[in-house]
Scaffold this active site. Structure first.
Site, short mmCIF file in Angstrom:
data_model
loop_
_atom_site.label_atom_id
_atom_site.label_comp_id
_atom_site.label_asym_id
_atom_site.label_seq_id
_atom_site.Cartn_x
_atom_site.Cartn_y
_atom_site.Cartn_z
N GLU A 142 -5.11 5.80 -5.82
CA GLU A 142 -5.18 4.55 -6.62
C GLU A 142 -6.62 4.22 -7.04
O GLU A 142 -7.15 3.15 -6.70
CB GLU A 142 -4.59 3.38 -5.82
CG GLU A 142 -3.13 3.56 -5.48
CD GLU A 142 -2.50 2.32 -4.83
OE1 GLU A 142 -3.23 1.36 -4.50
OE2 GLU A 142 -1.27 2.31 -4.65
N GLU A 199 3.89 6.86 -2.69
CA GLU A 199 4.05 5.59 -1.96
C GLU A 199 5.11 4.75 -2.65
O GLU A 199 5.16 4.68 -3.87
CB GLU A 199 2.76 4.74 -1.97
CG GLU A 199 1.68 5.18 -1.04
CD GLU A 199 0.44 4.27 -1.12
OE1 GLU A 199 0.59 3.05 -1.34
OE2 GLU A 199 -0.67 4.81 -0.98
#
Length: 461
Positions: free
Chosen positions: A168, A366
């Site tokens: 991320e 995720e």
């Protein structure tokens, strides 16, 4: 279990975690200080219940029993991150042998149980000394990151076949340089875009080292892709969604997979005089070192509409100058986290990757549901987290549909294996298959752990 949704052979079932959020031993084993250790020391009041990253879930000392538990609930893969500050205290210079031993032991233990180690090189945890030099604002730090990556490939590349440069990467940009929810708590879009650009350069340089070393494996990046849905089909709403997508998805997705930044984004930043500094040869490095595989983190959609008001011209430049967030009436919510639950988003992401990004091999790296005060659901010593099972089921159903329609999706990892420390929320919201008692560090499987074991064993549900 009757299997209605069967997944492809060798599908990855597992979970993900990160060094700072689960290792603990923050000041032990020769580890250097990272920005979280530093910020917590400076402003503990900004962390939920004043809980910092020193102990977290104690994986540093309990990894053997934890990996055994992973095996027990059907994991064939597990993603964790290496702490740059642990491996190379200060971010440059000598490698810390205690850290090498620890990561070697973790990798070997995973392999012993036939669990594929997925290793991520950077999960928000810049060494403090490098942040003092400006972190990824500074090209020197970019070069040091590439050097750190090379050290990791040299040390562990004989056994680790799945590598990821960043998790991320947009989050440190948003948190640290736009919206003040991560250290260094700067609000400055010019610096934000510089950090974003340098992060993608750092990723490409790491990939270049990986390829030169001819490691038998794959290297990718993990992006939190958040579909931007317009409020309506009105041209102004569509434009707002398109621009949100440019800033929050394509800014990283395009250079990672296609090797170049979106022209429209470049034009927009030029128009507002916020283009980052770059060298022409960087663009060749980025072009030639695209990823083999993409990890996709998905939690919630982004819903946007056209601006209601013109931005204050004296306020700091923000991506939000081009759209307003929109709360869709009747949306399904996770009330504990304040996030919308929209399972179809996972399908829309995969179809986009298939149609616009060469159907790059990808996996859900995720997805998960954080719930506060989970002990409310304790029954006969076990947390009955049916809400988490339903959340996973809903997302897997749409993921299955994407695979049936030809999307190249290879796995599903839940965030996370056991309750872990979250960046400012500490242990406020629990995400794990296993609950963690913070006093005793005892782990207890939740109902979802047993359900997931069956899913993994049946390769479907």
């Amino acid at each position: 279990m009757t299997v209605q949704y069967k997944f492809p052979d060798n599908f990855w079932w597992g979970s993900a975690a990160s060094a700072t959020q689960m290792e603990g031993a923050a000041h032990e084993g020769g580890k250097g200080e990272n920005i979280w250790d530093h910020w917590y020391k400076r402003e503990p009041n900004r962390f939920f219940d004043g809980v910092g990253p020193e102990t977290t879930s104690d994986f540093y000392y309990r990894y053997k029993e934890d990996i055994q538990r992973m095996k027990e609930i059907g994991h064939n893969s597990f993603r964790f991150s290496i702490s740059w500050a642990r491996l190379i205290p200060g971010g440059e210079g000598e490698v810390n042998q205690e850290a090498v031993n620890f990561y070697n032991d973790v990798i070997n233990e995973l392999l012993k149980y036939d669990i594929e180690p997925f290793v991520n090189l950077y999960h928000f945890d810049m060494p403090k000394e490098q942040q003092d030099k400006g972190g990824f604002e500074n090209r020197d730090v970019v070069a040091l990151f590439a050097e750190y990556a090379k050290q990791c490939f040299d040390l562990f590349g004989d056994r680790v076949k799945m590598w990821f440069t960043f998790n991320e990467p947009i989050v440190p940009v948003e948190g640290g340089y736009l919206y003040d929810f991560h250290y260094p708590n700067i609000v400055d879009a010019q610096k934000a875009f510089q950090v974003a650009y340098h992060t993608m350069l750092a990723s490409a340089l790491a990939i270049s080292h990986f390829r030169k070393l001819d490691i038998k494996g794959q290297i990718g990046i993990i992006l939190n892709l958040t579909p931007s849905y317009p409020r309506s089909q009105h041209p102004a709403d569509l434009k707002a969604a398109h621009r949100a997508d440019l800033f929050f998805n394509r800014s990283f997705l395009d250079p990672a997979v296609l090797g170049e930044f979106p022209t429209e984004l470049i034009e927009l930043l030029k128009e507002y005089e916020h283009l980052p500094a770059y060298k022409e040869e960087d663009l060749t490095v980025i072009k030639e070192n695209t990823v083999d595989i993409l990890g996709v983190n998905y939690y919630q959609p982004r819903r946007v509409k056209a601006k209601d008001h013109v931005p204050n011209p004296d306020s700091p430049f923000m991506p939000d100058w081009f759209f307003d967030n929109y709360e869709m009436p009747g949306r399904k919510m996770n009330p504990y986290r304040g996030w919308e639950i929209y399972e179809k988003g996972i399908y829309d992401i995969m179809i986009n990757l298939k149609n616009n990004y060469g159907n790059i091999p990808s996996f859900i790296s995720e997805n998960g549901m954080g719930v506060q005060d989970e002990h409310r659901f304790l029954k006969d010593g076990r947390i009955e987290d049916d809400y988490r099972i339903n959340f996973i089921k809903g997302h897997l159903t749409w993921l299955h549909k994407a695979i049936e329609e030809g999307c190249h999706t290879k796995g599903y990892h839940l965030w996370t294996f056991m309750d872990n420390w979250s960046w400012m929320n500490a242990y406020k919201n629990r995400y794990g298959f296993y609950s963690v008692n913070l006093e005793t560090q005892e782990r207890t499987a939740k109902k979802s752990a047993y359900w997931f074991k069956e899913v993994a064993e049946n390769n479907g549900f």
